[in-house]
Motif scaffolding. Structure first.
Motif, PDB file in Angstrom:
ATOM      1  N   PRO A 117      55.209  40.161  42.778  1.00  0.00           N
ATOM      2  CA  PRO A 117      56.361  39.992  43.680  1.00  0.00           C
ATOM      3  C   PRO A 117      57.196  41.245  43.838  1.00  0.00           C
ATOM      4  N   ALA A 118      57.195  42.113  42.838  1.00  0.00           N
ATOM      5  CA  ALA A 118      57.957  43.354  42.953  1.00  0.00           C
ATOM      6  C   ALA A 118      57.370  44.277  44.011  1.00  0.00           C
ATOM      7  N   LYS A 119      56.077  44.168  44.254  1.00  0.00           N
ATOM      8  CA  LYS A 119      55.405  45.020  45.247  1.00  0.00           C
ATOM      9  C   LYS A 119      55.288  44.353  46.606  1.00  0.00           C
ATOM     10  N   GLU A 120      55.152  43.033  46.629  1.00  0.00           N
ATOM     11  CA  GLU A 120      54.956  42.310  47.882  1.00  0.00           C
ATOM     12  C   GLU A 120      55.586  40.932  47.751  1.00  0.00           C
ATOM     13  N   SER A 121      56.533  40.634  48.624  1.00  0.00           N
ATOM     14  CA  SER A 121      57.240  39.365  48.525  1.00  0.00           C
ATOM     15  C   SER A 121      56.400  38.185  48.980  1.00  0.00           C
ATOM     16  N   CYS A 122      55.400  38.420  49.814  1.00  0.00           N
ATOM     17  CA  CYS A 122      54.562  37.361  50.381  1.00  0.00           C
ATOM     18  C   CYS A 122      55.380  36.343  51.176  1.00  0.00           C
ATOM     19  N   VAL A 123      56.456  36.822  51.789  1.00  0.00           N
ATOM     20  CA  VAL A 123      57.223  35.989  52.703  1.00  0.00           C
ATOM     21  C   VAL A 123      56.554  35.995  54.076  1.00  0.00           C
ATOM     22  N   LEU A 124      56.313  37.208  54.606  1.00  0.00           N
ATOM     23  CA  LEU A 124      55.599  37.372  55.869  1.00  0.00           C
ATOM     24  C   LEU A 124      54.219  37.944  55.601  1.00  0.00           C
ATOM     25  N   THR A 125      53.427  38.082  56.651  1.00  0.00           N
ATOM     26  CA  THR A 125      52.104  38.672  56.503  1.00  0.00           C
ATOM     27  C   THR A 125      52.244  40.095  55.980  1.00  0.00           C
ATOM     28  N   PRO A 126      51.486  40.471  54.952  1.00  0.00           N
ATOM     29  CA  PRO A 126      51.615  41.814  54.380  1.00  0.00           C
ATOM     30  C   PRO A 126      51.310  42.902  55.400  1.00  0.00           C
ATOM     31  N   GLN A 127      51.826  44.079  55.136  1.00  0.00           N
ATOM     32  CA  GLN A 127      51.591  45.200  56.032  1.00  0.00           C
ATOM     33  C   GLN A 127      50.145  45.657  55.959  1.00  0.00           C
ATOM     34  N   ALA A 128      49.732  46.363  56.996  1.00  0.00           N
ATOM     35  CA  ALA A 128      48.331  46.746  57.120  1.00  0.00           C
ATOM     36  C   ALA A 128      47.884  47.728  56.054  1.00  0.00           C
ATOM     37  N   GLY A 129      48.805  48.433  55.433  1.00  0.00           N
ATOM     38  CA  GLY A 129      48.421  49.429  54.438  1.00  0.00           C
ATOM     39  C   GLY A 129      48.323  48.885  53.034  1.00  0.00           C
ATOM     40  N   ALA A 130      48.650  47.616  52.837  1.00  0.00           N
ATOM     41  CA  ALA A 130      48.606  47.046  51.490  1.00  0.00           C
ATOM     42  C   ALA A 130      48.278  45.572  51.601  1.00  0.00           C
ATOM     43  N   TYR A 131      46.990  45.271  51.646  1.00  0.00           N
ATOM     44  CA  TYR A 131      46.560  43.929  52.026  1.00  0.00           C
ATOM     45  C   TYR A 131      45.204  43.614  51.416  1.00  0.00           C
ATOM     46  N   TRP A 132      44.977  42.360  51.056  1.00  0.00           N
ATOM     47  CA  TRP A 132      43.650  41.935  50.602  1.00  0.00           C
ATOM     48  C   TRP A 132      42.757  41.759  51.834  1.00  0.00           C
ATOM     49  N   SER A 133      41.763  42.596  51.943  1.00  0.00           N
ATOM     50  CA  SER A 133      40.851  42.482  53.088  1.00  0.00           C
ATOM     51  C   SER A 133      39.541  41.832  52.653  1.00  0.00           C
ATOM     52  N   TYR A 134      38.877  41.233  53.606  1.00  0.00           N
ATOM     53  CA  TYR A 134      37.747  40.335  53.349  1.00  0.00           C
ATOM     54  C   TYR A 134      36.469  40.925  53.936  1.00  0.00           C
ATOM     55  N   TRP A 135      35.482  41.174  53.075  1.00  0.00           N
ATOM     56  CA  TRP A 135      34.222  41.814  53.464  1.00  0.00           C
ATOM     57  C   TRP A 135      33.061  40.897  53.121  1.00  0.00           C
ATOM     58  N   ILE A 136      31.992  40.998  53.871  1.00  0.00           N
ATOM     59  CA  ILE A 136      30.839  40.116  53.670  1.00  0.00           C
ATOM     60  C   ILE A 136      29.542  40.908  53.788  1.00  0.00           C
ATOM     61  N   ALA A 137      28.500  40.375  53.154  1.00  0.00           N
ATOM     62  CA  ALA A 137      27.161  40.960  53.279  1.00  0.00           C
ATOM     63  C   ALA A 137      26.138  39.838  53.161  1.00  0.00           C
ATOM     64  N   SER A 138      25.195  39.819  54.058  1.00  0.00           N
ATOM     65  CA  SER A 138      24.132  38.820  54.059  1.00  0.00           C
ATOM     66  C   SER A 138      22.990  39.294  53.175  1.00  0.00           C
ATOM     67  N   PRO A 139      22.048  38.418  52.848  1.00  0.00           N
ATOM     68  CA  PRO A 139      20.885  38.853  52.058  1.00  0.00           C
ATOM     69  C   PRO A 139      20.168  40.011  52.743  1.00  0.00           C
ATOM     70  N   GLY A 140      19.882  41.042  51.975  1.00  0.00           N
ATOM     71  CA  GLY A 140      19.195  42.205  52.509  1.00  0.00           C
ATOM     72  C   GLY A 140      20.091  43.224  53.161  1.00  0.00           C
ATOM     73  N   GLN A 141      21.360  42.902  53.357  1.00  0.00           N
ATOM     74  CA  GLN A 141      22.289  43.836  53.988  1.00  0.00           C
ATOM     75  C   GLN A 141      22.799  44.804  52.930  1.00  0.00           C
ATOM     76  N   ALA A 142      22.618  46.101  53.163  1.00  0.00           N
ATOM     77  CA  ALA A 142      22.928  47.108  52.154  1.00  0.00           C
ATOM     78  C   ALA A 142      24.358  47.598  52.200  1.00  0.00           C
ATOM     79  N   SER A 143      25.108  47.252  53.236  1.00  0.00           N
ATOM     80  CA  SER A 143      26.483  47.721  53.334  1.00  0.00           C
ATOM     81  C   SER A 143      27.381  46.557  53.749  1.00  0.00           C
ATOM     82  N   TRP A 144      28.684  46.742  53.567  1.00  0.00           N
ATOM     83  CA  TRP A 144      29.642  45.685  53.837  1.00  0.00           C
ATOM     84  C   TRP A 144      30.044  45.657  55.306  1.00  0.00           C
ATOM     85  N   SER A 145      30.375  44.466  55.785  1.00  0.00           N
ATOM     86  CA  SER A 145      30.941  44.292  57.118  1.00  0.00           C
ATOM     87  C   SER A 145      32.236  43.508  56.987  1.00  0.00           C
ATOM     88  N   TYR A 146      33.214  43.871  57.808  1.00  0.00           N
ATOM     89  CA  TYR A 146      34.431  43.051  57.838  1.00  0.00           C
ATOM     90  C   TYR A 146      34.071  41.683  58.397  1.00  0.00           C
TER      91      TYR A 146
END
Length: 921
Positions: A117-146
């Motif tokens: 909470p000292a770093k992020e109040s989580c009241v509104l959507t966090p700013q773009a520079g400090a955020y949990w982002s979500y990445w996925i990869a299918s079987p056989g995929q060697a790199s991540w995709s958003y």
């Protein structure tokens, strides 16, 4: 021939734009995986395998920890995978538990959630520079995709791996990827059992495609024996007619039937390839296809239908990019897909010319890290996610061009890995359903490149998919044939490809028969070749979707309203007029202070009158009031117009305050969408003077060179169809002609981005949202862009499902999506947001259904753990169970991003430059 037969064959191409981002921290390539007793919430890591369950990995590196893995053997959504993988989460007060703001796990620091909470109040959507982002990869995929979907909407498949990282990235997701690879965290380290690879699997008998039967089927699709037409039309479909020519050439060599088709193509060269005029650059894909017809049939591509196809291709190569018609240097002008680029290179090669070096280099730039080839002409640094069909074609062309042995070898390795145990190839990475076009192209490439057994296995699968009438459908188990599938399957069955196909071969013993005089009977398309809007409205208003007939929820079984999505649904209903009583129910709920299952009203979303007043959300709610002739100065008991005036920033805020992007922006309107919504609401309220600064700021965000707008504010340099359409509609409603040139330039840019099938590139690939918004934007000048609008509406119709809802995109996960459906239904009408009006006089709200119980959200206890890459069933694990909140994680797409704060989700209703009310479409 129906619209269904023109499905674009590049089903795996994607532009996965992120909502907010997360930078990955440096991580050693070689790590030790710690194992031990499993906590109650997580399945033991060893129970997840390449064919059972999915893995989720969370990088706690920015907080002094390591990467922690979790396993779920039966994941239903990405959110449940995170939960059942042993992680605890916390959402934001504004967006709910589904918008993940904090993550914790017992394997790190006793389960403490980060950021604190000292770093992020989580009241509104966090700013773009400090955020949990979500990445996925299918079987056989060697790199991540958003991920193109939020965690609540994504449905992981067996062998998938998800990752969550914290930090910053750009809108396109080209930076800030996880520092570890998918294989670092996969089940069994990502290395499947060698015995499970298709070419080392059980012996598969070599099948045989009935080529004469397929050729007979092709001839039966020809109108007057010379060309293919769409259902109910007499106009030639030249694209499918070239496919028919290739198929007939492969089946029977030179024949009167083929000669008639070639003659018709030659006669239509101007109409097909030079629609812009004989002195303008040709449609490169069309010119390449016709040139290949000439090469295959021993004709002259230098004088085909009176045009020098090869010369015109050679002199219309992009010298730089991005620019109008050019994604990057080396593109053939106007080409949007890798297929068109490859065919143009091949046409020059087969015509005896040396293709410009940049055009071949450009093909190599489409080869992804794993050897697959992306279907879309991505720009430098953009996310690369290939598919088997495009990979097969490009591998053939690069092999023919020469000097690309290493690249071709990588693509062959990818194809062998992508082949399913059945022998088929999927349409896109991660799919377990065989695709006829993908399998046909892959088989052609594998045979030509020496992989005979893999090719034979693919042909055996194709032979089982051939229908009784000789044709082939698109997907495994299809019951109706289509040229887009039959032609490449016929080439594969004949042992040839477009690289080697020629009519110099002897006539077959069973040549194709004479075509019938009339095309086969098929089901007529929806009225006007657009979506069935009545079915779409029925989907939006069904009890399963519209909670108590009043609001849409944030996903799952939660009673928490998604007010932004609810307003989007109201806009769609207002645009069509198909269920005004349902619209009345939504409006009354919002206007009269109705509360959701968590006792929240619409103004817990707009935050009007508070320190966190959200300009985009206030603008959106005010617009709904205006559209249905309610008072935006007293909507839900609040004056939204005064709230907007108070929300105009006088200067850019300084960190850590992130309320104002710049002077003239609205507070907490972090997108072009949010800014546009506020502008339209103020102008419609007669407050043009008060909106001068917001209008000026919005106009200043336009890219002067292209006419496009970015998606986020402050701008990140991207160009987005959705945002451009929305900004154009906002400036179009401003009185006077000061912004007319900017609007015209924006519409021209939007039109230039239309894909061959009528769709438009967007956050999730060939996007329903983007196509619908493009219809709305282009309808500002419907007379000029009527053709593009008609194609886009036809594309939208192709993405409508049996339940009336719409897919998110042409590629990826199938099934109706509420957000996409609200935009598709409203957008298809072409009514501008600036003039949308629907009277509720004479209406009564639908009866209120019985209420349902709101779920209880439980926060489990935490336990201790360590760092490194750790399994949730490792020593000291036990992050505890996370009760299902049902909160919907919003899609991580650039277009949807800003609208999370603005509450947009799929943006609003239909648009057309007129002042009439919405029509009953």
């Amino acid at each position: 021939m129906g619209t269904a037969q023109q499905h674009d064959r590049r089903t795996a191409g994607r532009r996965l734009l992120s909502l907010f981002s997360a930078a990955a921290v440096a991580f050693a390539a070689s790590v030790a995986f710690v194992t031990g007793a499993a906590p109650a919430a997580a399945d033991p890591i060893e129970t997840c395998t390449p064919t059972v369950g999915a893995i989720v990995a969370v990088d706690f590196g920015p907080f002094g920890g390591g990467v922690v893995r979790g396993c779920d053997t039966t994941p239903t959504t990405g959110y449940e995978l995170l939960r059942d993988g042993g992680f605890t989460t916390e959402g934001t007060q504004h967006d709910g538990p589904g918008f993940i703001c904090r993550i914790g796990n017992g394997a790190f620091n006793s389960g403490k959630q980060y950021p604190t909470p000292a770093k992020e109040s989580c009241v509104l959507t966090p700013q773009a520079g400090a955020y949990w982002s979500y990445w996925i990869a299918s079987p056989g995929q060697a790199s991540w995709s958003y991920s193109p979907l939020g965690a609540m909407d994504r449905k992981p498949k067996a062998g998938d791996v998800d990752a969550w990282v914290f930090g910053a990235t750009d809108v396109g997701g080209t930076t800030g990827r996880p520092a570890f690879t998918p294989d670092d965290v996969r089940a069994k380290g990502g290395a499947p059992d060698p015995s499970e690879t298709p070419t080392d699997g059980p012996s598969v008998p070599v099948g045989k495609i009935d080529v004469p039967a397929a050729a007979r089927w092709v001839t039966q699709q020809l109108h007057d024996g010379s060309h293919v037409v769409d259902e109910g039309s007499e106009t030639p479909n030249y694209f499918l007619t070239t496919e028919a020519a290739y198929a007939l050439a492969a089946a029977g060599g030179r024949s009167p039937a083929l000669d008639k088709v070639v003659a018709r193509l030659a006669a239509g060269t101007g109409e097909y390839a030079y629609a812009a005029g004989p002195k303008e650059a040709p449609d490169a894909n069309a010119a390449a296809r016709l040139a290949l017809v000439a090469a295959v049939t021993e004709g002259d591509a230098r004088d085909f239908g009176g045009h020098d196809l090869l010369g015109d291709l050679e002199k219309n190569v992009c010298a730089s990019g991005p620019a109008p018609g050019c994604t990057a240097k080396g593109d053939f002008a106007g080409v949007s897909y890798g297929e068109g680029q490859a065919l143009a290179v091949l046409a020059l090669l087969r015509g005896g010319m040396v293709p410009p070096a940049d055009t071949v280099t450009r093909l190599t730039q489409l080869v992804c890290e794993d050897g697959s080839v992306t279907s879309i002409l991505i720009g430098p640094g953009e996310n690369c996610d290939g598919d088997p069909m495009t990979t097969g074609l490009v591998a053939l062309v690069l092999d023919e061009a020469g000097d690309h042995d290493a690249t071709v070898a990588r693509s062959v390795a990818y194809l062998k890995k992508a082949q399913l145990r059945s022998g088929a190839f999927p349409a896109f990475n991660g799919s377990t359903v065989g695709s006829v076009p993908a399998t046909a192209y892959a088989a052609q490439a594998l045979r030509a490149l020496g992989q005979v057994r893999a090719a034979d296995t693919a042909i055996w699968w194709l032979s089982r998919e051939q229908l009784a009438d000789g044709g082939f459908g698109s997907d495994e188990g299809a019951e109706e044939g289509g040229l887009y599938a039959t032609a490449p399957a016929l080439l594969a069955g004949s042992g040839t490809s477009l690289v080697t196909l020629t009519t110099k071969v002897p006539e077959p013993t069973e040549p194709p028969t004479t075509p019938p005089t009339t095309p086969p009977a098929t089901t007529p398309p929806p009225s006007g070749d657009g979506p069935d809007l009545k079915k779409g409205v029925a989907y939006l208003t069904s009890p399963a979707n519209l909670r108590q007939g009043r609001y849409y929820t944030a996903g799952g079984s939660t009673g928490r309203a998604d007010f932004g999505l609810t307003v989007d649904g109201a806009f769609a209903l207002a645009a069509t007029g198909h269920d005004n009583d349902a619209l009345r129910g939504i409006v009354d709920f919002l206007d009269r202070g109705g509360k959701d299952g968590e006792a929240r009203t619409v103004h817990d979303w707009t935050n009007v009158g508070s320190a966190h007043a959200m300009g985009g959300s206030m603008g959106k709610a005010a617009l709904l009031a205006q559209a249905v002739e309610r008072d935006p100065r007293d909507f839900g008991g609040k004056d939204l117009i005064a709230g907007l005036a108070d929300a105009v920033c006088t200067a850019k805020s300084t960190a850590p305050d992130r309320s104002c992007a710049d002077k003239g922006a609205y507070t907490y309107a972090m997108s072009v969408f949010g800014q546009s919504l506020g502008v339209i609401a103020q102008v419609r309220a007669g407050e043009t003077k008060a909106a001068e600064a917001p209008i000026s700021y919005l106009a200043g965000l336009q890219h002067t060179s292209s006419g496009a707008w970015p998606s986020l504010v402050p701008p990140t340099g991207d160009a987005d169809v959705d945002s451009t359409a929305m900004a154009a509609m906002a400036l179009d409603v401003v009185p006077g002609d000061a912004h007319a040139a900017a609007v015209d330039k924006a519409l021209a840019w939007i039109a230039s981005k239309q894909l061959k099938d009528g769709g438009f590139p967007g956050a999730a690939g060939n996007s329903v949202n983007s196509a619908a918004l493009a219809v709305q934007g282009l309808s500002l000048d419907a007379e000029k862009y009527g053709k593009q609008i008609a194609k886009a509406r036809k594309f939208l119709a192709s993405q409508q499902n049996a339940d009336g809802g719409f897919n998110v995109a042409k590629e990826g996960q199938r099934g109706s999506d509420l957000r996409a459906s609200t935009q598709a239904v409203g957008g298809s009408t072409g009514i501008s947001f600036g003039v949308l009006t629907r009277s509720l006089d004479g209406t009564t709200p639908n009866p209120l259904p019985s209420s349902s119980t709101t779920p209880v959200i439980v926060t489990p206890g935490d336990s201790t753990g360590g760092g490194g890459i750790v399994n949730t069933d490792g020593p000291g694990g036990g992050g505890g169970s996370l009760a299902s909140t049902g909160g919907q994680a919003l899609g991580l797409a650039g277009a949807a991003a800003a609208l999370v704060l603005a509450g947009w989700a799929a943006v609003v209703a239909a648009r057309h430059r007129r002042t009439t009310t919405g029509g009953d479409l």
